[in-house]
Design an enzyme around this catalytic site. Sequence first.
Site, PDB file in Angstrom:
ATOM      1  CB  CYS A 112      -8.925   2.802   6.363  1.00 23.90           C
ATOM      2  SG  CYS A 112     -10.337   3.870   6.131  1.00 23.90           S
ATOM      3  CG  HIS A 251     -10.287  -0.938   5.477  1.00 22.13           C
ATOM      4  ND1 HIS A 251     -10.940  -0.661   6.657  1.00 22.13           N
ATOM      5  CD2 HIS A 251     -10.640   0.046   4.596  1.00 22.13           C
ATOM      6  CE1 HIS A 251     -11.633   0.447   6.502  1.00 22.13           C
ATOM      7  NE2 HIS A 251     -11.474   0.897   5.271  1.00 22.13           N
ATOM      8  CG  ASN A 281     -14.898   2.256   6.024  1.00 19.10           C
ATOM      9  OD1 ASN A 281     -14.111   2.146   6.961  1.00 19.10           O
ATOM     10  ND2 ASN A 281     -14.533   2.751   4.849  1.00 19.10           N
TER      11      ASN A 281
END
Length: 324
Positions: A112, A251, A281
């Site tokens: 990520c 994020h 996500n």
Amino acid sequence: MNSAILGTGSYVPNRVLTNADLERMVDTSDTWIVERTGIRERRLVEPGQACSDLALEAAQRALLAANVKAGDIDLILMATCTGDTPLPSTACLLQHRLGATRAAACDISAACCGFVYALSIADAYIKNGMRYVLVIGAEVMSSITDWTDRNTCVLFGDGAGAVVLGQGSSETGVLSTHLHANGRLSDMIHVPGGGSKEPASKDVLDNKRCFVKMKGNETFKIAVKSMEEAAQEAVRANGVTLDDVDMFIPHQANMRILNAVRQRLGFSQEKLMINLDKFGNTSAASIPLALDEAVLSQRIQKGHLVLLAAFGAGLTWASALVRW
Ligand code: UT7
């Protein structure tokens, strides 16, 4: 001279998977997913659609916005943990499809945090005299998701975001980047099988070891602390304060993480960029996807101070401060 973000672009596949759809797949509910994560729906690729397909669309949009031709790109950095194939890099597939014949190309694996890591590398090359670097975060998280595991399958989505980096001025552009890792906690989020340790086999597939495993609750706590620290580090390094920041783009992992970090940093709701409700996500794609939306909706204006903060598998955490 700083490097400058000359243009942004993004792309998500058309197929929408709602929480109601997930209710029919695993023992979960729309109420649980919304309350615990803030996610309402996510996008998934169609069969046959791969990481490079999403990246190509996002990259073309970023090049158009930057008014830069593919043939002028010097380097392509593709942040992904779900590339088309283990070999060659997805960046090379993209280089060919874009017609970026002069560009060197490689993938960056930092989960990520991949986009911020890639941005940091691109920034160093531009500062060293390179003209144009294409930085992409693209993921097909659905390809490493166990669709029978309610702990993880409600979280992830597919998508891509891209930026073109070029020469900026001394006042604007990427002011600094900050990268961290702690491999001691590598088992917090991982895909145990399918690599050289446990090569692809029937056993790996039968035991679902080619899918993401995550210690969600423990990860949650570290995510809040690490993103807060990375954000503080970025403003400290530039002699500015959190009050000076106009837009915070973290994020997009979980709404409760985003709000906890926002509150710790003292940001108003308006300064926090959120699109996780629509996309879930998307790992390395999440920050450039949110950045592009903020640019297109004009929430980011010329002169704004934009703070990026990421956290993910590795464990890794990172931040960047950009003067638009
Ligand atoms: O992008 C990389 C970074 N990733 C992250 O930062 C993710 C961080 N973690 C999270 O976002 C959250 O920890 C989750 C959303 C994954 C889980 O939320 P939580 O509040 O930490 O829940 P939990 O894991 O403590 O589980 C609470 C309960 C459990 O039931 P019991 O044991 O209390 O009976 C789970 O089995 O919720 C249950 N549960 C679910 N229930 C309905 C877990 N997943 C689901 C689900 N639907 N999908």
